[in-house]
Design a protein around this motif. Sequence first.
Motif, PDB file in Angstrom:
ATOM      1  N   UNK A   1     112.393 -56.513   3.165  1.00  0.00           N
ATOM      2  CA  UNK A   1     111.677 -57.716   2.737  1.00  0.00           C
ATOM      3  C   UNK A   1     110.177 -57.519   2.875  1.00  0.00           C
ATOM      4  N   UNK A   2     109.751 -56.893   3.956  1.00  0.00           N
ATOM      5  CA  UNK A   2     108.327 -56.622   4.152  1.00  0.00           C
ATOM      6  C   UNK A   2     107.836 -55.591   3.129  1.00  0.00           C
TER       7      UNK A   2
ATOM      8  N   UNK B   1     103.838 -61.529   0.622  1.00  0.00           N
ATOM      9  CA  UNK B   1     103.560 -62.155   1.915  1.00  0.00           C
ATOM     10  C   UNK B   1     104.178 -63.541   2.071  1.00  0.00           C
ATOM     11  N   UNK B   2     104.318 -64.270   0.979  1.00  0.00           N
ATOM     12  CA  UNK B   2     104.877 -65.617   1.077  1.00  0.00           C
ATOM     13  C   UNK B   2     106.337 -65.575   1.520  1.00  0.00           C
TER      14      UNK B   2
ATOM     15  N   UNK C   1     107.058 -59.159  17.240  1.00  0.00           N
ATOM     16  CA  UNK C   1     107.615 -58.461  16.071  1.00  0.00           C
ATOM     17  C   UNK C   1     107.272 -59.208  14.794  1.00  0.00           C
ATOM     18  N   UNK C   2     107.379 -60.531  14.811  1.00  0.00           N
ATOM     19  CA  UNK C   2     107.070 -61.340  13.622  1.00  0.00           C
ATOM     20  C   UNK C   2     105.608 -61.179  13.234  1.00  0.00           C
ATOM     21  N   UNK C   3     104.727 -61.216  14.203  1.00  0.00           N
ATOM     22  CA  UNK C   3     103.300 -61.044  13.913  1.00  0.00           C
ATOM     23  C   UNK C   3     103.052 -59.644  13.361  1.00  0.00           C
ATOM     24  N   UNK C   4     103.698 -58.658  13.944  1.00  0.00           N
ATOM     25  CA  UNK C   4     103.511 -57.264  13.506  1.00  0.00           C
ATOM     26  C   UNK C   4     104.062 -57.052  12.091  1.00  0.00           C
ATOM     27  N   UNK C   5     105.196 -57.679  11.774  1.00  0.00           N
ATOM     28  CA  UNK C   5     105.786 -57.517  10.441  1.00  0.00           C
ATOM     29  C   UNK C   5     104.996 -58.249   9.377  1.00  0.00           C
ATOM     30  N   UNK C   6     104.415 -59.362   9.754  1.00  0.00           N
ATOM     31  CA  UNK C   6     103.697 -60.143   8.738  1.00  0.00           C
ATOM     32  C   UNK C   6     102.277 -59.752   8.758  1.00  0.00           C
TER      33      UNK C   6
END
Length: 151
Positions: free
Chosen positions: A103-104, A109-110, A146-151
């Motif tokens: 997905x990333x 980004x949305x 992890x969420x911050x790093x992925x986004x």
Amino acid sequence: KSLQKLSTNMASAEQLQMINHLPGFYQSLLIEIAPIAALPLDQLNMIMMLFLQAIAGSVYRRIKDTMIRQIFGMILGCFIMYSMYGLRESVGLLTFIVAMYPIVMMKNPRISFWICMGSLFASFGYMAWFYYLSWRLDFTTSLMGIVIRLH
């Protein structure tokens, strides 16, 4: 007096449950240090893991080969996840990372934002529902990073 000493060395059942996946010698070390440090066992375990990460980080910086560095980092990361959260929550975090990778890579980004934030919100809701008014070091701590790093 000995009963008072025994009660200060006793950890609650909830705290013991959070470290029951660790080796026995390390559990006893944490239980012995906890009254002196005046910290819950999961927080004390996190501090011990941070010291281990500092040592491992100095080793990691000295590895020249990129592939060996990646393998070392991956193995150490899985070990630290297991030691902090246990097998079930570590596998859950690893599954989230593997599932989010495609997905990333779509570079939208949305979509990645809403899926990451939705899963983080659902995880917070789960912890609030099942562990209401209980402070514990759980997988949502790492999931936020992890969420911050992925986004």
